[in-house]
Design a protein around this motif. Sequence first.
Motif, PDB file in Angstrom:
ATOM      1  N   LEU A  63     -17.145 -22.530  36.769  1.00 57.49           N
ATOM      2  CA  LEU A  63     -16.864 -21.171  36.301  1.00 57.49           C
ATOM      3  C   LEU A  63     -15.416 -20.833  36.639  1.00 57.49           C
ATOM      4  O   LEU A  63     -15.031 -20.791  37.814  1.00 57.49           O
ATOM      5  CB  LEU A  63     -17.793 -20.157  36.961  1.00 57.49           C
ATOM      6  N   ILE A  64     -14.605 -20.617  35.610  1.00 60.78           N
ATOM      7  CA  ILE A  64     -13.214 -20.198  35.784  1.00 60.78           C
ATOM      8  C   ILE A  64     -13.164 -18.669  35.731  1.00 60.78           C
ATOM      9  O   ILE A  64     -13.737 -18.053  34.832  1.00 60.78           O
ATOM     10  CB  ILE A  64     -12.315 -20.791  34.677  1.00 60.78           C
ATOM     11  N   SER A  65     -12.471 -18.066  36.682  1.00 61.60           N
ATOM     12  CA  SER A  65     -12.452 -16.606  36.793  1.00 61.60           C
ATOM     13  C   SER A  65     -11.033 -16.065  36.783  1.00 61.60           C
ATOM     14  O   SER A  65     -10.154 -16.583  37.479  1.00 61.60           O
ATOM     15  CB  SER A  65     -13.154 -16.192  38.093  1.00 61.60           C
ATOM     16  N   CYS A  66     -10.824 -15.015  35.985  1.00 63.27           N
ATOM     17  CA  CYS A  66      -9.565 -14.267  36.029  1.00 63.27           C
ATOM     18  C   CYS A  66      -9.779 -12.913  35.344  1.00 63.27           C
ATOM     19  O   CYS A  66      -9.703 -12.804  34.123  1.00 63.27           O
ATOM     20  CB  CYS A  66      -8.428 -15.029  35.365  1.00 63.27           C
ATOM     21  N   LEU A  67     -10.048 -11.881  36.139  1.00 59.96           N
ATOM     22  CA  LEU A  67     -10.320 -10.542  35.608  1.00 59.96           C
ATOM     23  C   LEU A  67      -9.019  -9.750  35.482  1.00 59.96           C
ATOM     24  O   LEU A  67      -8.792  -8.764  36.166  1.00 59.96           O
ATOM     25  CB  LEU A  67     -11.310  -9.802  36.514  1.00 59.96           C
ATOM     26  N   SER A  68      -8.157 -10.211  34.596  1.00 61.95           N
ATOM     27  CA  SER A  68      -6.859  -9.570  34.389  1.00 61.95           C
ATOM     28  C   SER A  68      -6.741  -9.070  32.961  1.00 61.95           C
ATOM     29  O   SER A  68      -7.163  -9.744  32.017  1.00 61.95           O
ATOM     30  CB  SER A  68      -5.725 -10.549  34.694  1.00 61.95           C
ATOM     31  N   HIS A  69      -6.123  -7.886  32.805  1.00 58.34           N
ATOM     32  CA  HIS A  69      -5.856  -7.321  31.479  1.00 58.34           C
ATOM     33  C   HIS A  69      -4.599  -7.932  30.855  1.00 58.34           C
ATOM     34  O   HIS A  69      -4.402  -7.828  29.640  1.00 58.34           O
ATOM     35  CB  HIS A  69      -5.639  -5.805  31.582  1.00 58.34           C
ATOM     36  N   SER A  70      -3.724  -8.506  31.665  1.00 58.42           N
ATOM     37  CA  SER A  70      -2.382  -8.900  31.217  1.00 58.42           C
ATOM     38  C   SER A  70      -2.404 -10.229  30.458  1.00 58.42           C
ATOM     39  O   SER A  70      -3.448 -10.882  30.315  1.00 58.42           O
ATOM     40  CB  SER A  70      -1.453  -8.991  32.425  1.00 58.42           C
ATOM     41  N   TRP A  71      -1.220 -10.618  30.004  1.00 55.63           N
ATOM     42  CA  TRP A  71      -1.052 -11.911  29.354  1.00 55.63           C
ATOM     43  C   TRP A  71       0.299 -12.483  29.767  1.00 55.63           C
ATOM     44  O   TRP A  71       1.263 -12.519  29.034  1.00 55.63           O
ATOM     45  CB  TRP A  71      -1.159 -11.798  27.836  1.00 55.63           C
ATOM     46  N   GLY A  72       0.341 -12.920  31.030  1.00 52.97           N
ATOM     47  CA  GLY A  72       1.542 -13.526  31.593  1.00 52.97           C
ATOM     48  C   GLY A  72       1.251 -14.955  32.003  1.00 52.97           C
ATOM     49  O   GLY A  72       0.291 -15.579  31.546  1.00 52.97           O
ATOM     50  N   GLY A  73       2.081 -15.464  32.911  1.00 52.39           N
ATOM     51  CA  GLY A  73       1.962 -16.856  33.323  1.00 52.39           C
ATOM     52  C   GLY A  73       0.606 -17.201  33.910  1.00 52.39           C
ATOM     53  O   GLY A  73       0.016 -18.242  33.586  1.00 52.39           O
ATOM     54  N   MET A  74       0.078 -16.343  34.800  1.00 48.33           N
ATOM     55  CA  MET A  74      -1.210 -16.615  35.438  1.00 48.33           C
ATOM     56  C   MET A  74      -2.331 -16.665  34.413  1.00 48.33           C
ATOM     57  O   MET A  74      -3.196 -17.564  34.441  1.00 48.33           O
ATOM     58  CB  MET A  74      -1.522 -15.543  36.483  1.00 48.33           C
ATOM     59  N   GLU A  75      -2.320 -15.712  33.493  1.00 51.52           N
ATOM     60  CA  GLU A  75      -3.375 -15.635  32.496  1.00 51.52           C
ATOM     61  C   GLU A  75      -3.305 -16.803  31.501  1.00 51.52           C
ATOM     62  O   GLU A  75      -4.334 -17.390  31.137  1.00 51.52           O
ATOM     63  CB  GLU A  75      -3.290 -14.299  31.749  1.00 51.52           C
ATOM     64  N   MET A  76      -2.090 -17.135  31.074  1.00 52.67           N
ATOM     65  CA  MET A  76      -1.928 -18.274  30.170  1.00 52.67           C
ATOM     66  C   MET A  76      -2.394 -19.564  30.832  1.00 52.67           C
ATOM     67  O   MET A  76      -3.069 -20.396  30.214  1.00 52.67           O
ATOM     68  CB  MET A  76      -0.460 -18.400  29.741  1.00 52.67           C
ATOM     69  N   PHE A  77      -2.040 -19.701  32.113  1.00 44.63           N
ATOM     70  CA  PHE A  77      -2.433 -20.916  32.833  1.00 44.63           C
ATOM     71  C   PHE A  77      -3.946 -20.989  33.006  1.00 44.63           C
ATOM     72  O   PHE A  77      -4.534 -22.075  32.964  1.00 44.63           O
ATOM     73  CB  PHE A  77      -1.743 -20.972  34.198  1.00 44.63           C
ATOM     74  N   THR A  78      -4.603 -19.838  33.186  1.00 44.34           N
ATOM     75  CA  THR A  78      -6.066 -19.806  33.280  1.00 44.34           C
ATOM     76  C   THR A  78      -6.696 -20.410  32.039  1.00 44.34           C
ATOM     77  O   THR A  78      -7.604 -21.256  32.123  1.00 44.34           O
ATOM     78  CB  THR A  78      -6.559 -18.354  33.455  1.00 44.34           C
ATOM     79  N   VAL A  79      -6.212 -19.998  30.871  1.00 44.94           N
ATOM     80  CA  VAL A  79      -6.749 -20.497  29.601  1.00 44.94           C
ATOM     81  C   VAL A  79      -6.408 -21.978  29.418  1.00 44.94           C
ATOM     82  O   VAL A  79      -7.265 -22.793  29.050  1.00 44.94           O
ATOM     83  CB  VAL A  79      -6.216 -19.670  28.422  1.00 44.94           C
ATOM     84  N   GLN A  80      -5.155 -22.335  29.696  1.00 47.70           N
ATOM     85  CA  GLN A  80      -4.728 -23.723  29.513  1.00 47.70           C
ATOM     86  C   GLN A  80      -5.511 -24.674  30.424  1.00 47.70           C
ATOM     87  O   GLN A  80      -5.956 -25.751  29.996  1.00 47.70           O
ATOM     88  CB  GLN A  80      -3.234 -23.856  29.802  1.00 47.70           C
ATOM     89  N   SER A  81      -5.692 -24.274  31.690  1.00 50.90           N
ATOM     90  CA  SER A  81      -6.393 -25.152  32.637  1.00 50.90           C
ATOM     91  C   SER A  81      -7.864 -25.290  32.273  1.00 50.90           C
ATOM     92  O   SER A  81      -8.454 -26.369  32.416  1.00 50.90           O
ATOM     93  CB  SER A  81      -6.241 -24.633  34.071  1.00 50.90           C
TER      94      SER A  81
END
Length: 372
Positions: A4-22
Motif C-alpha cells: 500500500l503506497i500512501s500520500c495524502l497530499s493535495h499538491s502536485w510537486g516532486g514528492m507527489e510525482m515521485f509517489t506515482v512514479q514509484s
Amino acid sequence: MKILISCLSHSWGGMEMFTVQSAEQLLKNNLDVYLFCLDGSSIDLNSGFIPEQKKLKVKSNAYFNLKNIFQLRRFLLQNEIDLIHTQFSKDLWTISPALMLIHKKIPLVFTKQLGSFIKKKDLLHRLIYKKVDKAIAISRVIKQNLHETTPLEEDKIVIIPNVVDLEKFDPLKYDRDKVRNELGIDKQTFVFTNIARLSPGKGQDTIIKAIIPIKEKLQNILFVFVGEAEKSEKFYEEYLLNLVKENSISELVKFLGFRKDIPEILSASDAFIFPSYAEAFGISLVEAMAMGLPNIVCNADGVLDIIIENETSLVFNRDDIQKLSENILRLRFDDDLRKRLRFNSLDRSKEFSFEKYNEKVIQLYRGLKTNL
C-alpha cells in the motif's frame, strides 16, 4: 507482495510525482500495488494504472481523523496488505493508529524528502513513530535531520536517494537546435542554465552577482533561468530582475519562467549552475548530469551526495562570489575540463536510476517481511 503506497497530499510537486512514479515502477517489478490518497487529488488523477478497487480514497488529510483511521484499518484487513510505504510524514497520524487497531503485524516504511526544524520526541510522537519499521532518507543530511528531530533510532534509518527517469533524460533523444531556435539563441552562444523555483535558498542571486565582475569577459555567453517564484516570494523575483537591470547585464541573462520541456531546455544548454545552499537532494542537478552537462554547484547539504568534486562538478562555498566567477570562466574556456566533467556526470547519473532504486526498495521490503 501487496504494497500500500500512501500520500495524502493535495499538491502536485516532486514528492507527489515521485509517489506515482514509484508506484508504477513497483507494478513493473511484479508487486501488487494499492494506493491510499485523497479523492480527486493529482495523485489520484495521475494513477490510472492502479484499478479503482485497489485505491482507498478519502476526503481529508486532517491529523488523527477517526473516519480515515477506521477506513484504513478495514481496507488493510480486507485486502490483506503485506506492507505500507508512505511518502508523506503527515500520513503517519492516520496509518500508525490504524495499525494499533490491527493484531496482525504489517511493516511500515516511511520516506522523508525534506528536513524539519521541529522536534518530535514527545510522548505522542513516540507512539506514532513506534510503528515505523524503517525510514528512508533521501540523503545524509536528511538522515541526520530525522535522527535529531524524531524518536527514530539511527539503525532504523537507511539512505536511498531519489532518482530520475534516465529514459526521459537522455541527451540522444532531443534536438539541441530546436529550443535554441525557439528562444532566438544562435549556435555560437554558450548557455549556462539554472532550473529551480526562484527563491532565496536556491541562490539565483549568487549567479547574477558572479556575472557582474566578469561581464566584460562573457562575450557570446547567456545565462538562462528556468522557474518562477511562489506568491510569497515574488519580492525575490523582483530583486533578481532589478539586479540584472541595475548592473547592465540584461543581454547576458534570460528568465524563461515556468517550463514543462525541461529535457529540451537542458539539451539546448552547455553547462548547468546549481547554487542552492539548502537542498535536501537536488533532483534538477541529477537531471542535468543525466543530460551530460558539466556543472558548478554550491558545497552544501544533499548536493554532496550527488556530485564528486572536480570529477563531475566544480564547487564553490556559499556566498563565495569570486570562486563562482572563476568557475564560470574555467568551465567556459577549458574544453578538456568540460569534456571530463560531462563524461563523469553522465556516468554518475546512472547511480540515480529507477533500476537502482527499485532494487534497494524491494530488498528492504523483503527484509522486513522475512523478519516478521
